[in-house]
Write an enzyme that holds these catalytic residues in place. Sequence first.
Site, PDB file in Angstrom:
ATOM      1  CE  LYS A 112      -4.293 -18.426 -20.657  1.00 52.64           C
ATOM      2  NZ  LYS A 112      -4.134 -17.219 -21.304  1.00 52.64           N
TER       3      LYS A 112
HETATM    4  C1  PLP Z   1      -3.104 -16.208 -21.801  1.00 53.14           C
HETATM    5  C2  PLP Z   1      -2.497 -15.078 -22.494  1.00 53.14           C
HETATM    6  C3  PLP Z   1      -1.060 -14.958 -22.856  1.00 53.14           C
HETATM    7  C4  PLP Z   1      -0.733 -14.502 -22.218  1.00 53.14           C
HETATM    8  O1  PLP Z   1       0.769 -16.838 -22.134  1.00 53.14           O
HETATM    9  P1  PLP Z   1       1.083 -16.463 -20.462  1.00 53.14           P
HETATM   10  O2  PLP Z   1       1.519 -17.533 -20.693  1.00 53.14           O
HETATM   11  O3  PLP Z   1       0.649 -16.554 -19.336  1.00 53.14           O
HETATM   12  O4  PLP Z   1       2.132 -15.520 -20.408  1.00 53.14           O
HETATM   13  C5  PLP Z   1      -1.193 -14.162 -24.404  1.00 53.14           C
HETATM   14  N1  PLP Z   1      -2.235 -14.120 -25.278  1.00 53.14           N
HETATM   15  C6  PLP Z   1      -3.483 -14.543 -25.076  1.00 53.14           C
HETATM   16  C7  PLP Z   1      -4.609 -14.278 -26.234  1.00 53.14           C
HETATM   17  C8  PLP Z   1      -3.473 -15.216 -24.118  1.00 53.14           C
HETATM   18  O5  PLP Z   1      -4.248 -16.115 -23.785  1.00 53.14           O
END
Ligand code: PLP
Length: 492
Positions: A112
């Site tokens: 993120k």
């Molecule tokens: C948010 C997240 C995801 C999923 O990503 P999306 O863009 O919501 O599909 C996968 N792994 C981790 C560790 C995340 O924080």
Amino acid sequence: MYYISTRGKSNQIESSQAILKGLADDGGLFIPNEIPRLNLEFVKKLLPLNYQERAVEILEKFLTDYTKEELIDCVKKAYNTEKFDTEKIAPVANLNQFHVLELWHGATSAFKDMALQLLPQLLQKALNKQNETNDIYILVATSGDTGKAALAGFADVAQTKMMVFFPNEGVSQMQQLQMTTQTGKNVKVVAVQGNFDDTQNGVKKIFADDAIKKILAEKNNKLSSANSINWGRLVPQIVYYFSAYADLVNEEKISFGDEINFTVPTGNFGDILAGFYAKQMGLPIDKLICASNQNNILTDFLRTGYYDKHREFFKSISPSMDILISSNVERLLYHLTGDAYRVAMFMNSLQTEGFYDAGIGMIQRLQKFFWADFASEEETLATIKKVYDQENYVIDPHTAVAWCVAEKYQKRSRDNKPMVIVSTASPYKFNESVLKALGEKISSDCFENLQTLAEKNKVAPPKNLKNLQDAEILHKTICEKENMATEVLNFA
Ligand SMILES: *Cc1c(COP(=O)(O)O)cnc(C)c1O
């Protein structure tokens, strides 16, 4: 370039407006009116560039109302070695079986950060461009990971403030420390007496309360959110697909022009959708493999075109992928149909009936780009162990889901093109599950677990996690769920 709503009933606006607004007035998501088509010459130009420079080249194709100087400034503030623990920002590890795109070198050790470091910078410039004089006041309800990444991105960004609510005793010890030790004059973290649903409902109520919004407006505050439907969170993610490709060419793992595949651990479909944009722009990607955990609604959808949220919800060891409504699918539906009226009908059906059927024609179009499968909890744990034994490399549970599904894909399709696993979290963020998978003892002290894992892994734990042990707790407020609005107003 301008931005339109996936549901077709909003005016065309510039990218900076789309980033300020977040959601379109008709309830749809903003998308660019066209996807820029680039040729291989463009990709070639990226080869000698560093991550920041590659980012500017790609962002300027979409954020056409920002000047190049503005984008350079945003990128420098977001992707630097104060925030990231490697100059490469998003390095690719070349293992025996697969390549791994490590997206967890940022301030909070999860992917993120790739978007939430850049979004506040883009937002701040957007305020200026649109002559917005109010402060943007961002409210977040978090079950753990997003809260910290948002705090780290927005801390001390001028003309913004942020309040993060988390359920007291609903997040891990490490996650709680990550948030309550956050510095920055413009941020506040509050624990709510309740569970995550109470917390999220409290924030939703505040967003829907006109009286609160009026008081905030008198204090020059405008409420906003930082969730993953904002275009300003999606566009930064396109960059790392190009960057990974360029790195593989530079390191002579592939020949320039070769097609490669990516497997993406997917929740809200933002990460993998960025890969779809990269492919549409002309990056030589063959298949995007959508990996889910036991909450496998996307597996079913990409196989059948039928999206049905009537199903059991599981709490898994890859919690950031535990979802039933995957918001960014709406953008994909628009790009594949070009028909805002149909998209609006699908979304309406999802809201009222809990399902929609995208139709036979859609399945073919979906499968041209995507392949989908899921990994069970047992398979996820077994994959962590297998990768450790085979590669001497430790992966987190989200990455393990992707690894396991990538193997299923290759086995079933016999497509052996180079495979990049998109790795979304540092294993140190999910110590307990990783230690369990490796058959190690688990302590009730999260720092002891960090140490145990560090002894198995050759890579030192991220400083941002290790330093929490001695960090001062700055946020001690605990509030009743009925009093969340009061907290919001007090901080304004
Ligand atoms: C948010 C997240 C995801 C999923 O990503 P999306 O863009 O919501 O599909 C996968 N792994 C981790 C560790 C995340 O924080």
